[in-house]
Design an enzyme around this catalytic site. Structure first.
Site, PDB file in Angstrom:
ATOM      1  N   ASP A 258      56.699 -19.604  41.915  1.00 35.01           N
ATOM      2  CA  ASP A 258      57.544 -19.491  40.739  1.00 35.01           C
ATOM      3  C   ASP A 258      57.491 -18.073  40.166  1.00 35.01           C
ATOM      4  OD1 ASP A 258      59.221 -20.334  38.640  1.00 35.01           O
ATOM      5  OD2 ASP A 258      57.496 -20.737  37.352  1.00 35.01           O
TER       6      ASP A 258
ATOM      7  N   ASP B 189      64.772 -16.101  37.581  1.00 39.58           N
ATOM      8  CA  ASP B 189      63.976 -17.316  37.506  1.00 39.58           C
ATOM      9  C   ASP B 189      64.216 -18.171  38.739  1.00 39.58           C
ATOM     10  OD1 ASP B 189      62.494 -19.483  36.781  1.00 39.58           O
ATOM     11  OD2 ASP B 189      63.770 -20.107  35.125  1.00 39.58           O
TER      12      ASP B 189
END
Length: 485
Positions: free
Chosen positions: A365, A161
């Site tokens: 992201d 992440d």
């Protein structure tokens, strides 16, 4: 992978559009590319099979400069539901699609709340400080890596992440844990586990540290109310045969959420407690990844995550990273515009700019799947795509997608290119399968972008798939390789 990746400065004028319903070769046009419909559907269905794990190739110990590990898509490791012959394969693909989109919506909502400074309440039995709001919503992490934790190393799947700044795994004794595929890590069986004291400088780097019985406590909460809580510790982490000692990790004894079988999370944000931040001077804040496409199957369908300075191939384009003091963990880039079919869409650059107060901007992201643009920008982009796909049969929207096509019966179609125009000149032209994706196995394909009511734009992992992406944190650049990987 179908499609091409171009990094160029010049624009080419649109030349035409066509559809193929046979297996014959289609003439290639500069501003259009071929999307293999049947092959993409077959690959997407096959990708739900379990991933066969192999040993990772490692580098040297922590004295070396580089570490590398394989990256696999979540759906290859943890299928969301068993195949049901009575209902047909379409119900399985349909389930996977909607589960992924539901997680994605939560992820984006969490990012928006974080940047809006909203307070999220954590439902916990212990109170040791204010909540830490993470960028990751429940179960929205799309990609996994296999690492070893402890001595001897215990293999664990963790979510990667780029919007999070902590490394954590579930730990015994576990007062509350969700189900994961691997045995829960037990620090009592690790010779290298060492709890961090409350007065240590490492504990002070946490955003909201707590203290219990002299040990540093951490807490990370998520956009939907799920969370992890536990003890901060120093532990050895193994990437293949490479050992990285004294990594600060969260040992979660109380965790809630559906993280799709993963043992925890590998934070790759730019903060000091992320894995990238902790490697610090050893790698110069440099790492790169290639996210394997959702539909790729076979022996060579793993992506890669590499830490250290990897030489980018000739022809790569480097784009400056933009800092945001309100969200220092995120990787912002300068996006100047969008292109469809070689023609730039008339959108003001101001739509993508970050304001002096830190609002808006464009974030890359890994945890968000579908790219979002502010509503007005998205509508202009979508309308340009619709205009150049007028001959494709349309169907009603699916979930968050409002631009979908019925490609049932087609072997392949020729579609206009989609490009990102970055500040300073580089143009990233996406492969066709990175913007038209199947949402079932009956031939329904949708444009994989969505509008956002907020000013923030997010470049999601569907659009990043198959492209070598390298971050040079020390010098403030992100690089896009010239070829698919």
């Amino acid at each position: 992978m179908e499609g091409i990746l171009l990094l160029c400065v010049a624009l080419v004028i649109i030349t035409g559009f066509g559809i193929s319903g046979t297996a014959t070769t289609i003439t290639t046009y500069p501003d259009f590319q071929e999307l293999h419909v049947k092959q993409t559907i077959a690959s997407a269905s096959a990708a739900t099979k379990l991933y066969k794990e192999e040993d990772d190739d490692g580098g040297s110990e922590s004295g070396g400069a580089r570490w590398k590990v394989k990256v696999v898509h979540r759906d290859k490791i943890f299928p969301q539901a068993p195949y049901n012959k009575s209902s047909g394969s379409n119900s399985h693909h349909h389930h996977l699609f909607h589960a992924r989109i539901n997680r994605d919506v939560k992820r984006v909502d969490s990012l928006m709340r974080r940047l809006g400074n909203s307070k999220l309440v954590v439902n916990s039995a212990t109170d040791f400080g204010t909540e830490v709001v993470s960028g990751m919503a429940q179960g929205s992490g799309e990609y996994f890596v296999r690492i070893g934790v402890g001595s001897p190393p215990r293999s664990q799947y963790v979510v990667i992440d780029s919007g999070s700044d902590i490394v954590w795994v579930q730990c015994q004794p576990c007062s509350q844990c969700y189900q994961q595929s691997d045995p829960i890590f037990d620090p009592a069986h690790s010779a290298s586990y060492s709890g961090v004291s409350c007065t240590s400088t490492v504990c002070g780097r946490l955003q909201n540290p707590g203290c219990h019985a002299g040990r540093c406590r951490y807490e990370a909460s998520y956009g939907d109310g799920s969370y992890t809580q536990g003890t901060l510790a120093l532990e050895t982490v193994t990437f293949g045969r490479a050992l990285i000692r004294n990594v600060a990790i969260g040992c979660g004894h109380m965790n809630r959420g559906m993280f799709v079988g993963a043992a925890g999370l590998l934070g790759l944000g730019s903060g000091p407690m992320s894995f990238v931040g902790q490697l610090g001077g050893q790698t110069g804040g440099a790492f790169s990844y290639c996210l394997v496409s959702r539909g790729d199957v076979g022996d060579s369908t793993t992506g890669s995550l590499e830490f250290g300075r990897a030489a980018m191939p000739v022809g790569a384009a480097w784009v400056p990273l933009i800092r945001n003091q309100r969200a220092p963990s995120f990787y912002y880039v300068g996006l100047a515009g969008l292109g469809v079919g070689g023609m730039r869409v008339p959108i003001s650059e101001d739509v993508f700019r970050q304001t002096e107060l830190g609002d808006g901007g464009v974030v890359m992201d890994t945890g968000t799947a579908v790219t979002r643009f502010p509503t007005l920008a998205y509508q202009a982009f979508r309308d340009a795509f619709l205009q150049q796909t007028a001959n494709l049969p349309r169907v009603s929207g699916v979930s968050i997608f409002d631009t979908c096509y019925d490609l049932n019966g087609f072997v392949s179609v020729r579609v206009p290119t989609v490009s990102f125009y970055f500040s300073g000149g580089p143009i990233l032209t996406l492969p066709a399968r990175n913007f038209l994706i199947p949402v079932d196995d009956k031939g329904t394909f949708c444009l994989a972008f969505a509008p956002s009511a907020a000013g923030l734009s997010i470049i999601g992992n569907i659009q990043q798939e198959g492209i070598q992406i390298s971050f040079d944190g020390a010098n403030g650049f992100v690089g896009f390789g010239p070829n698919v990987c």
